[in-house]
Design a protein around this motif. Sequence first.
Motif, PDB file in Angstrom:
ATOM      1  N   ALA A 113      -8.594 -11.660  -6.204  1.00 42.92           N
ATOM      2  CA  ALA A 113      -8.814 -11.040  -4.889  1.00 42.92           C
ATOM      3  C   ALA A 113      -7.885  -9.834  -4.735  1.00 42.92           C
ATOM      4  O   ALA A 113      -6.694  -9.888  -5.113  1.00 42.92           O
ATOM      5  N   TYR A 114      -8.451  -8.776  -4.172  1.00 42.90           N
ATOM      6  CA  TYR A 114      -7.658  -7.583  -3.890  1.00 42.90           C
ATOM      7  C   TYR A 114      -8.181  -6.955  -2.599  1.00 42.90           C
ATOM      8  O   TYR A 114      -9.362  -6.607  -2.514  1.00 42.90           O
ATOM      9  N   ASP A 115      -7.303  -6.863  -1.606  1.00 45.23           N
ATOM     10  CA  ASP A 115      -7.679  -6.298  -0.311  1.00 45.23           C
ATOM     11  C   ASP A 115      -8.911  -7.017   0.257  1.00 45.23           C
ATOM     12  O   ASP A 115      -9.867  -6.381   0.730  1.00 45.23           O
ATOM     13  N   ASN A 116      -8.892  -8.359   0.156  1.00 44.58           N
ATOM     14  CA  ASN A 116      -9.970  -9.225   0.660  1.00 44.58           C
ATOM     15  C   ASN A 116     -11.307  -8.982  -0.036  1.00 44.58           C
ATOM     16  O   ASN A 116     -12.370  -9.288   0.500  1.00 44.58           O
ATOM     17  N   LYS A 117     -11.257  -8.440  -1.264  1.00 41.07           N
ATOM     18  CA  LYS A 117     -12.476  -8.230  -2.061  1.00 41.07           C
ATOM     19  C   LYS A 117     -12.315  -8.925  -3.413  1.00 41.07           C
ATOM     20  O   LYS A 117     -11.206  -9.028  -3.953  1.00 41.07           O
ATOM     21  N   PRO A 165     -16.612 -10.047   0.062  1.00 36.83           N
ATOM     22  CA  PRO A 165     -15.423 -10.412   0.853  1.00 36.83           C
ATOM     23  C   PRO A 165     -14.926 -11.807   0.467  1.00 36.83           C
ATOM     24  O   PRO A 165     -15.703 -12.738   0.311  1.00 36.83           O
ATOM     25  N   LEU A 166     -13.627 -11.923   0.326  1.00 36.37           N
ATOM     26  CA  LEU A 166     -13.041 -13.216  -0.033  1.00 36.37           C
ATOM     27  C   LEU A 166     -13.278 -14.250   1.051  1.00 36.37           C
ATOM     28  O   LEU A 166     -13.593 -15.419   0.755  1.00 36.37           O
ATOM     29  N   ASP A 167     -13.132 -13.820   2.322  1.00 38.41           N
ATOM     30  CA  ASP A 167     -13.255 -14.780   3.421  1.00 38.41           C
ATOM     31  C   ASP A 167     -14.698 -15.231   3.675  1.00 38.41           C
ATOM     32  O   ASP A 167     -14.939 -16.087   4.542  1.00 38.41           O
ATOM     33  N   SER A 168     -15.669 -14.666   2.919  1.00 29.91           N
ATOM     34  CA  SER A 168     -17.061 -15.117   3.057  1.00 29.91           C
ATOM     35  C   SER A 168     -17.360 -16.324   2.162  1.00 29.91           C
ATOM     36  O   SER A 168     -18.442 -16.909   2.241  1.00 29.91           O
ATOM     37  N   GLN A 197     -12.110 -19.937  -2.351  1.00 28.82           N
ATOM     38  CA  GLN A 197     -11.159 -18.853  -2.059  1.00 28.82           C
ATOM     39  C   GLN A 197      -9.828 -19.116  -2.757  1.00 28.82           C
ATOM     40  O   GLN A 197      -9.233 -18.205  -3.363  1.00 28.82           O
ATOM     41  N   GLN A 198      -9.333 -20.341  -2.643  1.00 29.25           N
ATOM     42  CA  GLN A 198      -8.040 -20.676  -3.236  1.00 29.25           C
ATOM     43  C   GLN A 198      -8.095 -20.555  -4.757  1.00 29.25           C
ATOM     44  O   GLN A 198      -7.136 -20.084  -5.380  1.00 29.25           O
ATOM     45  N   ILE A 241      -7.888 -16.905  -5.552  1.00 30.63           N
ATOM     46  CA  ILE A 241      -6.522 -16.392  -5.335  1.00 30.63           C
ATOM     47  C   ILE A 241      -5.637 -16.754  -6.522  1.00 30.63           C
ATOM     48  O   ILE A 241      -4.767 -15.964  -6.943  1.00 30.63           O
TER      49      ILE A 241
END
Length: 243
Positions: free
Chosen positions: A188-192, A210-213, A219-220, A223
């Motif tokens: 992940a970089y800048d939520n991408k 987007p990471l938060d999608s 997500q973890q 990361i």
Amino acid sequence: MGVSMKLVKSISLFILYPLCMLGLGFYAGVETSRFFYPAEQDSEESSLFEGLPVATREPQEQEEPIPVTDDQFDYGIVMEGEEDAGEAAEEAAFSSETLCVDTDYVLEETDILQHTVVETTWRLPDKYVGMNREQFLQAMEVYAAFPPLSELERGFVGLEVLSFSRERVVVQMNYKYIQPSSSFYLAAYDNKIIVYLEDRKTVYIETGIPLDSLPVKLQQSIIDMMWIENEEKLYDFLENYSS
């Protein structure tokens, strides 16, 4: 006695009178000659003084004459100073030459590993229109220092401006083209979501996902740099989560 004195006076007058007349005649002759022949008189006078000491002075040392050349006069010929000024004016005009919408924007994409070049001609980007040489070079320096991520993904390593004119500008773009690897990593970089090659340093794809999608557990994993074993599974992941 009286007779003797009379006789002496008569003799004296007889002698003196001719002498006076002779003297007057000689003086008149000299003055007449001086009036009609002054040059001869001067030469005679100079001959009279010849041999007498004359005051002399040493001649002053004369300065050597400065040679005068043709280029010190204006005959309509361009002199050296004017030629230099003309060259400076041409350089100034060249440096002030600006790019326009009709300028050809030529990119020479060079693979520095395989030593191959692909040349393409594009429409000049609007942000470069109106720039002179110095401004364009500065813009290229900024581009090389901060290249887009898409260029980094292709293996961009630098550039060089080969030529600049109002008609045509040529830029050499240097790449170390990325070779696909057998496995990949998601990060992940800048939520991408970013895809790295197996060295975990070289960016392969910027997905734009987007990471938060994604689900929290996924997500973890991303990361912590999630491993993808091959290219097929990578594209399955991208198809599933791309919007």
